[in-house]
Every structure is written in C-alpha cells, then in structure tokens.
Design a protein around this motif. Structure first.
Motif, PDB file in Angstrom:
ATOM      1  N   LEU A  15       0.835  -1.197   0.000  1.00 17.18           N
ATOM      2  CA  LEU A  15       0.000   0.000   0.000  1.00 17.18           C
ATOM      3  C   LEU A  15       0.871   1.248   0.000  1.00 17.18           C
ATOM      4  N   PHE A  94      -8.143   1.687  -1.708  1.00 16.82           N
ATOM      5  CA  PHE A  94      -7.262   0.693  -1.114  1.00 16.82           C
ATOM      6  C   PHE A  94      -7.804   0.246   0.239  1.00 16.82           C
ATOM      7  N   THR A  96      -6.376  -2.023   3.681  1.00 17.70           N
ATOM      8  CA  THR A  96      -5.268  -2.716   4.335  1.00 17.70           C
ATOM      9  C   THR A  96      -5.689  -3.056   5.750  1.00 17.70           C
TER      10      THR A  96
END
Length: 173
Positions: A15, A94, A96
């Motif tokens: 990331l 994204f 994570t």
C-alpha cells in the motif's frame, strides 16, 4: 479474489509503495473500522469520505481486533471476505488490515491528508488526530446515516430467525 479487488486489498508495505506516487498530488483520505456485515450506512460514510479527497484508504480491523472490540461472537464475516467486499466498492481505492488495538501506527504510516470517522466519534476522540493535525491535515467526524448499524442488522436477523415464517427445512409443496 478477482483481479480488481486483489489490486485494492494490500498489505501495508505494498500500500505504501502504491501511495508514494499519489502523495505529491495530496488528497489521501483515511478511515478505519470493522465493517462487519457491510450495510448502507457504511457505504454512505465511505462515499462521503472519498468525496473529501482523491484517494480513499480503508484500514480494516483484523478478526482478533473485532472480537476484542465487539465480543467473542464477532466478526460475523472473516477478514478476507470483509476486505474483498470493501475493495469491491467503487469509492474505496485501497484496503489494508491492522491487528493492533488502535489504527494509530497505520495512520502514522499512511500519513493521510484527511482522517475521517463516523459521527459516533467526536473529533477529540479520533485516534491519530494529533498526528494528522500536526502535519496540517484535517480530521473529521461525519454524521452517520440514521437507523443503520451492524448490531441492529444482527439483532434483526436473530429476531427473524425465530419467526415461524422462516423455516429452514426443505419445502414440500
């Protein structure tokens, strides 16, 4: 995972590498949560968070973290599945994971321009506030969509499962 979700749900190191070229343009927004049984309230919050910048990063609590926060019967949905569902949303760039009690280390690594939580979190209580504000970033508590919570969804499912009209046995029409 499908290719589109696999390239959005990333370990932290990957990331950070993906964020490096995006950082100069600014507009990195971060939020975090359990996102167990994703519902319209979650989607509403994520869409409004994404509208505050160019990139939305979602920090997702690991399963053990969810259990610690919500109790031993949670999460209902495993981490990999929660990550895939979040990564499938157009507003999420994204996803994570993190397994610490708070997302502070993740926030400090991502260094967002905007840190967002739902309205049940006063700005003064948002983890990472000091770090983001010290770098000149913005910290916001966005109002929640009324009437939505994972707990209320679970309670409704449990109530309905006891209803005589919801018989799981095979039908004999």
């Amino acid at each position: 995972m499908f290719a589109s979700t696999r390239c959005k749900a990333l370990p932290l190191e990957e990331l950070l590498a993906r964020l490096t070229p995006l950082r100069a343009a600014g507009g990195i927004v971060f939020t975090n949560g359990c996102f167990d049984l994703l519902h319209a309230g979650h989607v509403d919050l994520l869409e409004r968070a994404r509208a505050l910048g160019r990139v939305l990063v979602v920090g997702l609590n690991a399963d053990a973290s969810v259990s610690g926060l919500k109790g031993p019967s949670r999460p209902v949905t495993a981490f990999a599945d929660r990550a895939r569902v979040l990564a499938g949303l157009a507003c999420v760039d994204f996803v994570t994971g993190f397994d610490r009690p708070t997302p502070l280390e993740l926030i400090e690594a991502v260094r967002p321009d905007v840190l967002v939580k739902g309205g049940d979190w006063p700005v003064e209580s948002i983890v990472g506030r000091e770090s983001v504000q010290a770098r000149g970033g913005l910290v916001m508590s966005l109002p929640l969509l009324p009437g939505y919570s994972t707990t209320s969804v679970i309670e409704r499912i449990l109530a309905l499962s006891g209803h005589a009209g919801l018989d799981a046995s095979p039908r004999r029409d």
